[in-house]
Design a protein around this motif. Sequence first.
Motif, PDB file in Angstrom:
ATOM      1  N   LEU A 153      61.520  56.508  73.415  1.00 60.97           N
ATOM      2  CA  LEU A 153      62.291  57.741  73.580  1.00 60.97           C
ATOM      3  C   LEU A 153      63.162  57.747  74.830  1.00 60.97           C
ATOM      4  N   HIS A 154      62.947  56.759  75.726  1.00 58.22           N
ATOM      5  CA  HIS A 154      63.723  56.811  76.965  1.00 58.22           C
ATOM      6  C   HIS A 154      64.134  55.447  77.510  1.00 58.22           C
ATOM      7  N   ASP A 155      63.836  54.359  76.840  1.00 59.04           N
ATOM      8  CA  ASP A 155      64.215  53.027  77.297  1.00 59.04           C
ATOM      9  C   ASP A 155      65.706  52.796  77.020  1.00 59.04           C
ATOM     10  N   PRO A 156      66.563  52.740  78.043  1.00 60.00           N
ATOM     11  CA  PRO A 156      68.008  52.594  77.802  1.00 60.00           C
ATOM     12  C   PRO A 156      68.366  51.334  77.023  1.00 60.00           C
ATOM     13  N   GLU A 157      67.646  50.251  77.296  1.00 57.50           N
ATOM     14  CA  GLU A 157      67.929  48.997  76.605  1.00 57.50           C
ATOM     15  C   GLU A 157      67.675  49.137  75.106  1.00 57.50           C
ATOM     16  N   LEU A 158      66.537  49.734  74.762  1.00 58.93           N
ATOM     17  CA  LEU A 158      66.206  49.923  73.359  1.00 58.93           C
ATOM     18  C   LEU A 158      67.143  50.931  72.701  1.00 58.93           C
ATOM     19  N   LEU A 159      67.411  52.033  73.376  1.00 59.03           N
ATOM     20  CA  LEU A 159      68.290  53.046  72.798  1.00 59.03           C
ATOM     21  C   LEU A 159      69.680  52.482  72.547  1.00 59.03           C
ATOM     22  N   GLY A 160      70.133  51.584  73.414  1.00 58.19           N
ATOM     23  CA  GLY A 160      71.416  50.937  73.181  1.00 58.19           C
ATOM     24  C   GLY A 160      71.399  50.097  71.916  1.00 58.19           C
ATOM     25  N   ARG A 161      70.307  49.393  71.677  1.00 61.25           N
ATOM     26  CA  ARG A 161      70.197  48.586  70.459  1.00 61.25           C
ATOM     27  C   ARG A 161      70.194  49.480  69.206  1.00 61.25           C
ATOM     28  N   LEU A 162      69.451  50.582  69.276  1.00 61.28           N
ATOM     29  CA  LEU A 162      69.394  51.492  68.132  1.00 61.28           C
ATOM     30  C   LEU A 162      70.752  52.144  67.873  1.00 61.28           C
ATOM     31  N   THR A 163      71.469  52.437  68.934  1.00 61.59           N
ATOM     32  CA  THR A 163      72.805  53.017  68.784  1.00 61.59           C
ATOM     33  C   THR A 163      73.733  52.040  68.075  1.00 61.59           C
ATOM     34  N   ARG A 164      73.662  50.778  68.448  1.00 63.28           N
ATOM     35  CA  ARG A 164      74.504  49.764  67.788  1.00 63.28           C
ATOM     36  C   ARG A 164      74.095  49.585  66.336  1.00 63.28           C
ATOM     37  N   LEU A 165      72.799  49.679  66.072  1.00 60.89           N
ATOM     38  CA  LEU A 165      72.332  49.571  64.690  1.00 60.89           C
ATOM     39  C   LEU A 165      72.911  50.709  63.844  1.00 60.89           C
ATOM     40  N   ALA A 166      72.868  51.921  64.384  1.00 63.15           N
ATOM     41  CA  ALA A 166      73.408  53.067  63.662  1.00 63.15           C
ATOM     42  C   ALA A 166      74.910  52.932  63.470  1.00 63.15           C
ATOM     43  N   ALA A 167      75.616  52.421  64.481  1.00 61.31           N
ATOM     44  CA  ALA A 167      77.065  52.241  64.371  1.00 61.31           C
ATOM     45  C   ALA A 167      77.404  51.222  63.289  1.00 61.31           C
ATOM     46  N   GLY A 168      76.472  50.307  63.021  1.00 58.92           N
ATOM     47  CA  GLY A 168      76.686  49.299  61.991  1.00 58.92           C
ATOM     48  C   GLY A 168      76.375  49.782  60.588  1.00 58.92           C
ATOM     49  N   GLY A 169      75.946  51.037  60.445  1.00 57.51           N
ATOM     50  CA  GLY A 169      75.745  51.605  59.117  1.00 57.51           C
ATOM     51  C   GLY A 169      74.312  51.764  58.676  1.00 57.51           C
ATOM     52  N   VAL A 170      73.343  51.365  59.511  1.00 57.90           N
ATOM     53  CA  VAL A 170      71.928  51.549  59.173  1.00 57.90           C
ATOM     54  C   VAL A 170      71.460  52.868  59.783  1.00 57.90           C
ATOM     55  N   THR A 171      70.872  53.710  58.984  1.00 64.81           N
ATOM     56  CA  THR A 171      70.335  54.975  59.484  1.00 64.81           C
ATOM     57  C   THR A 171      69.128  54.698  60.375  1.00 64.81           C
TER      58      THR A 171
END
Length: 324
Positions: A153-171
């Motif tokens: 819920l607060h790891d910037p490194e992980l949240l950045g990866r999840l953001t890129r995943l969402a930008a790539g079209g995966v919910t």
Amino acid sequence: MAFSSFRPDATPAARIGLGLAAVGRPGYINLGRDRDLPADRSPEALRARAHDLLDAAHAHGVRYVDAARSYGRAEEFLAAWLASRPGAARDMTVGSKWGYTYTADWRADAAVHEVKDHSATTFDRQWAESEQLLDGHLDLYQIHSVTPDSPALHDPELLGRLTRLAAGGVTVGLSTSGPDQADAIRAALGVTVDGRPLFSTVQSTWNVLETSAAAALAEAHEAGLTVIVKEALANGRLAGDAAPRELHFVAEQTGTTPDAVALAAALHQPWAGIVLSGAATTDQLTANLAAARVRLDDEQQNTLTRPAQSPAAYWRARADLPWH
């Protein structure tokens, strides 16, 4: 099919999804596994069982299927089914989860069955594994069993990866477990990237024994997240002879079975989008799907509030369930 275009209200059965936790590995905590699964629990036997369930689910109108990296070979079994049935594959929306690693080595009697780790390193490894297996079919990827103190819920490194995943079209979504589910859900609602919410779905335990997350799930629904209900049968405690008498009473009134009533109770929640069946047999799946046709009146819904337990009692009993 992208999760964002999935319409769980298209048909009644489409609001019920199929979870593969019970058939992706030889051991699990559901009651009655000795009865429900064959004596041969080899990968080949459970692959055949998973494919039978997926065939039946698709034939009955189910359009969402849920797996996880920690469900043994569930993703592998699902991938083989999707590859062998391209027509059905086009209809299905596929979700999986990362954050637990399966460690039982295909043993039902393993001392440890899964290990939790929400680090960016684990995400990198498990996303690569899921993506390779599901090969373009993965629509929703969820963090598995988030708790309020989860670094997810607060790891910037992980949240950045999840953001890129969402930008790539995966919910991107999350699941929750434990007596503090409501706190985890509310914490997740506050996770934003560039002012926009990161999570589009939340998958939580709700059933007539464990109702404590309801208000937080209503808030998530109001915020635009799709709510997926898991463990609506409380790992078998709300099915068959194990079910509380209130479920048997309403089942008799509605001409169904206790498991269908338990699932119907979840479907009747105004915030519920998809309710998962964790069936291990096609007969169980057929009985579960009857929930889509059950209409509970106010008195029956009130009756079904009576078995509720405190979150601490519910999760303590769940933790004591043996792996069969």
